[in-house]
Write a protein that holds these residues in place. Structure first.
Motif, PDB file in Angstrom:
ATOM      1  N   GLU A 137       0.823  -1.213   0.000  1.00 37.48           N
ATOM      2  CA  GLU A 137       0.000   0.000   0.000  1.00 37.48           C
ATOM      3  C   GLU A 137       0.855   1.260   0.000  1.00 37.48           C
ATOM      4  O   GLU A 137       0.533   2.245  -0.662  1.00 37.48           O
ATOM      5  CB  GLU A 137      -0.930   0.001   1.213  1.00 37.48           C
ATOM      6  N   ARG A 138       1.967   1.235   0.746  1.00 38.49           N
ATOM      7  CA  ARG A 138       2.844   2.409   0.786  1.00 38.49           C
ATOM      8  C   ARG A 138       3.423   2.727  -0.585  1.00 38.49           C
ATOM      9  O   ARG A 138       3.739   3.863  -0.892  1.00 38.49           O
ATOM     10  CB  ARG A 138       3.967   2.193   1.807  1.00 38.49           C
ATOM     11  N   GLY A 139       3.540   1.672  -1.413  1.00 41.69           N
ATOM     12  CA  GLY A 139       4.030   1.889  -2.766  1.00 41.69           C
ATOM     13  C   GLY A 139       2.925   2.264  -3.730  1.00 41.69           C
ATOM     14  O   GLY A 139       3.188   2.450  -4.919  1.00 41.69           O
ATOM     15  N   GLY A 140       1.680   2.391  -3.232  1.00 44.60           N
ATOM     16  CA  GLY A 140       0.570   2.748  -4.096  1.00 44.60           C
ATOM     17  C   GLY A 140       0.228   1.666  -5.092  1.00 44.60           C
ATOM     18  O   GLY A 140      -0.223   1.954  -6.206  1.00 44.60           O
ATOM     19  N   VAL A 141       0.437   0.383  -4.732  1.00 48.34           N
ATOM     20  CA  VAL A 141       0.244  -0.736  -5.647  1.00 48.34           C
ATOM     21  C   VAL A 141      -1.039  -1.489  -5.279  1.00 48.34           C
ATOM     22  O   VAL A 141      -1.258  -1.817  -4.112  1.00 48.34           O
ATOM     23  CB  VAL A 141       1.451  -1.698  -5.576  1.00 48.34           C
ATOM     24  N   ALA A 142      -1.886  -1.770  -6.264  1.00 48.66           N
ATOM     25  CA  ALA A 142      -3.105  -2.554  -6.037  1.00 48.66           C
ATOM     26  C   ALA A 142      -2.746  -4.034  -5.892  1.00 48.66           C
ATOM     27  O   ALA A 142      -1.744  -4.500  -6.450  1.00 48.66           O
ATOM     28  CB  ALA A 142      -4.079  -2.360  -7.192  1.00 48.66           C
ATOM     29  N   LEU A 143      -3.563  -4.791  -5.153  1.00 49.64           N
ATOM     30  CA  LEU A 143      -3.254  -6.192  -4.837  1.00 49.64           C
ATOM     31  C   LEU A 143      -4.483  -7.073  -4.986  1.00 49.64           C
ATOM     32  O   LEU A 143      -5.567  -6.739  -4.506  1.00 49.64           O
ATOM     33  CB  LEU A 143      -2.723  -6.297  -3.399  1.00 49.64           C
ATOM     34  N   VAL A 144      -4.314  -8.222  -5.675  1.00 48.98           N
ATOM     35  CA  VAL A 144      -5.346  -9.257  -5.791  1.00 48.98           C
ATOM     36  C   VAL A 144      -4.659 -10.597  -5.550  1.00 48.98           C
ATOM     37  O   VAL A 144      -3.521 -10.814  -5.994  1.00 48.98           O
ATOM     38  CB  VAL A 144      -6.014  -9.252  -7.187  1.00 48.98           C
ATOM     39  N   VAL A 145      -5.337 -11.509  -4.848  1.00 52.46           N
ATOM     40  CA  VAL A 145      -4.767 -12.825  -4.542  1.00 52.46           C
ATOM     41  C   VAL A 145      -5.599 -13.915  -5.214  1.00 52.46           C
ATOM     42  O   VAL A 145      -6.833 -13.888  -5.166  1.00 52.46           O
ATOM     43  CB  VAL A 145      -4.724 -13.074  -3.018  1.00 52.46           C
ATOM     44  N   ILE A 146      -4.926 -14.881  -5.846  1.00 53.12           N
ATOM     45  CA  ILE A 146      -5.576 -16.069  -6.397  1.00 53.12           C
ATOM     46  C   ILE A 146      -5.336 -17.229  -5.448  1.00 53.12           C
ATOM     47  O   ILE A 146      -4.197 -17.494  -5.072  1.00 53.12           O
ATOM     48  CB  ILE A 146      -5.027 -16.416  -7.795  1.00 53.12           C
ATOM     49  N   ASP A 147      -6.414 -17.924  -5.061  1.00 55.67           N
ATOM     50  CA  ASP A 147      -6.313 -19.079  -4.154  1.00 55.67           C
ATOM     51  C   ASP A 147      -5.455 -18.777  -2.926  1.00 55.67           C
ATOM     52  O   ASP A 147      -4.415 -19.408  -2.700  1.00 55.67           O
ATOM     53  CB  ASP A 147      -5.742 -20.297  -4.886  1.00 55.67           C
ATOM     54  N   PRO A 148      -5.853 -17.814  -2.098  1.00 54.60           N
ATOM     55  CA  PRO A 148      -5.057 -17.503  -0.901  1.00 54.60           C
ATOM     56  C   PRO A 148      -4.969 -18.705   0.032  1.00 54.60           C
ATOM     57  O   PRO A 148      -5.901 -19.501   0.116  1.00 54.60           O
ATOM     58  CB  PRO A 148      -5.843 -16.362  -0.254  1.00 54.60           C
ATOM     59  N   ILE A 149      -3.843 -18.825   0.710  1.00 53.01           N
ATOM     60  CA  ILE A 149      -3.663 -19.942   1.645  1.00 53.01           C
ATOM     61  C   ILE A 149      -4.655 -19.830   2.791  1.00 53.01           C
ATOM     62  O   ILE A 149      -5.252 -20.812   3.232  1.00 53.01           O
ATOM     63  CB  ILE A 149      -2.217 -19.970   2.180  1.00 53.01           C
ATOM     64  N   ASP A 150      -4.849 -18.599   3.297  1.00 50.42           N
ATOM     65  CA  ASP A 150      -5.820 -18.376   4.360  1.00 50.42           C
ATOM     66  C   ASP A 150      -6.657 -17.165   3.982  1.00 50.42           C
ATOM     67  O   ASP A 150      -6.422 -16.522   2.954  1.00 50.42           O
ATOM     68  CB  ASP A 150      -5.129 -18.171   5.712  1.00 50.42           C
ATOM     69  N   LEU A 151      -7.664 -16.853   4.772  1.00 51.84           N
ATOM     70  CA  LEU A 151      -8.542 -15.740   4.454  1.00 51.84           C
ATOM     71  C   LEU A 151      -7.787 -14.426   4.563  1.00 51.84           C
ATOM     72  O   LEU A 151      -7.285 -14.090   5.638  1.00 51.84           O
ATOM     73  CB  LEU A 151      -9.745 -15.726   5.410  1.00 51.84           C
ATOM     74  N   PRO A 152      -7.684 -13.672   3.465  1.00 45.72           N
ATOM     75  CA  PRO A 152      -7.006 -12.371   3.550  1.00 45.72           C
ATOM     76  C   PRO A 152      -7.897 -11.341   4.209  1.00 45.72           C
ATOM     77  O   PRO A 152      -9.091 -11.580   4.430  1.00 45.72           O
ATOM     78  CB  PRO A 152      -6.756 -12.020   2.076  1.00 45.72           C
ATOM     79  N   ASP A 153      -7.316 -10.195   4.537  1.00 47.67           N
ATOM     80  CA  ASP A 153      -8.117  -9.089   5.070  1.00 47.67           C
ATOM     81  C   ASP A 153      -9.243  -8.758   4.102  1.00 47.67           C
ATOM     82  O   ASP A 153      -9.123  -8.956   2.891  1.00 47.67           O
ATOM     83  CB  ASP A 153      -7.249  -7.846   5.270  1.00 47.67           C
TER      84      ASP A 153
END
Length: 337
Positions: A137-153
């Protein structure tokens, strides 16, 4: 006001805008109203948020990072194919980085997109810690996860498949053929997708009135070796299973080899169901019955979701699951009487 650096979410909440809008201001995008931009910039300064070098970024880089644990499987290639196709269609480049298990620390994968000045990152089969998310987030980068190991925020969008329904369908198929002693080989225990597939298997047994037998459950690693090792253990039981639901096609191939070494014929002596529907399933001997998850489309959807974040578009849901489908081939048959 706290001297501690605020997160993107805090600044967005105080400004009354989305995190994507804050990201646009950080990245120097022009598509933000002047009054909104001034309000966000004031908050960024008051929170000491802007990093050296980031203030001068005036446009998007046209790059997306795909960070994955390995490219040595057809599963990963299908995901990559979908991400790259969607990005290429928008004129955006895809940078692929490999992160081995145990390397998912703030100084590893989460530093990669910031170093590349990427617009966004698609993270495959990994967990996201608070520190990692903050660094991105500090780098201003968007994030998406495919098949996360655990429940993300809740604020991290994730893409997956209907794993529970897939496990249910695979086991119900074996039950309909007449099997009653059905084993299951999951992936790593801590992985959400593995847990869901085993839960679907267990539900199918309970619905059929069959007692759940822990001796018939094994956990591998979704790789050939794990499937082979677990299948050897299962086939060595005093009362071995007549069918195996393998949590991935690669594990199913390991089951094939264990059955061959034990002198068993598939499906005459042992029925096998996989999960994924990788391209080689039709070419196995016999062709593998499996649960199809749309891997290429999952990659495409992850990329589309990333672009929605970058364009400040609302998401239908932070957690999206694509439907699975049972593909019946030749590796399953009624048990021998």
């Amino acid at each position: 006001m706290s001297e501690q650096r605020a997160t993107l979410a805090v600044i967005a909440a105080e400004a009354g805008v989305s995190q994507a809008t804050v990201s646009k201001v950080i990245n120097g995008r022009s598509d933000v109203a002047p009054s909104t931009r001034r309000r966000i910039e004031a908050l960024l300064r008051s929170h000491n948020y802007l990093q050296p070098g980031r203030q001068n970024r005036t446009r998007r880089s046209g790059l997306v990072d795909l960070i994955i644990g390995g490219l040595d499987s057809a599963w990963a290639v299908e995901i990559l194919r979908g991400v790259e196709a969607e990005c290429a269609g928008r004129g955006v480049g895809t940078v692929v980085s490999l992160v081995l298990p145990g390397e998912a620390t703030p100084s590893s994968w989460s530093a990669v997109p910031v170093r590349h000045h990427s617009d966004g990152v698609i993270l495959v089969t990994a967990s996201v810690t608070a520190a990692q998310r903050a660094q991105v987030e500090r780098g201003g980068v968007a994030l998406v996860v495919i098949d996360p190991i655990d429940l993300p925020d809740n604020g991290v969008p994730s893409i997956g498949a209907t794993n529970w329904a897939g496990g249910l369908a695979a086991t119900e198929h074996l039950l309909e053929l007449g099997h009653r002693r059905i084993a299951a080989i999951g992936g790593r225990k801590e992985m959400l997708c593995s847990q869901a597939r085993i839960d679907g298997y267990r539900t199918a047994l309970e619905r059929a009135g069959i007692e759940f037998d822990r001796d018939l459950i094994r956990f591998g690693d979704f790789q050939h070796e794990g499937g082979f090792r677990c299948a050897r253990e299962l086939l060595a039981l005093p009362e071995p299973p007549t069918a195996v639901f393998a949590g991935s096609d690669q594990q199913a191939m390991g089951v094939y080899e264990a059955a061959r070494q034990a002198g068993l014929s598939i499906p005459r002596d042992l029925s096998v169901v996989g999960f994924d529907d990788l391209p080689m399933c039709d070419w196995l001997s016999p062709p593998l019955t499996t649960v199809r998850q749309p891997l290429e489309e999952m990659g495409r959807l992850a990329a589309r979701t990333l672009f929605q974040l970058l364009e400040d578009q609302p998401l239908v849901s932070p957690r999206m699951e694509l439907s699975t489908e049972l593909k019946v081939r030749v590796s399953t048959a009624p048990p021998r009487s």
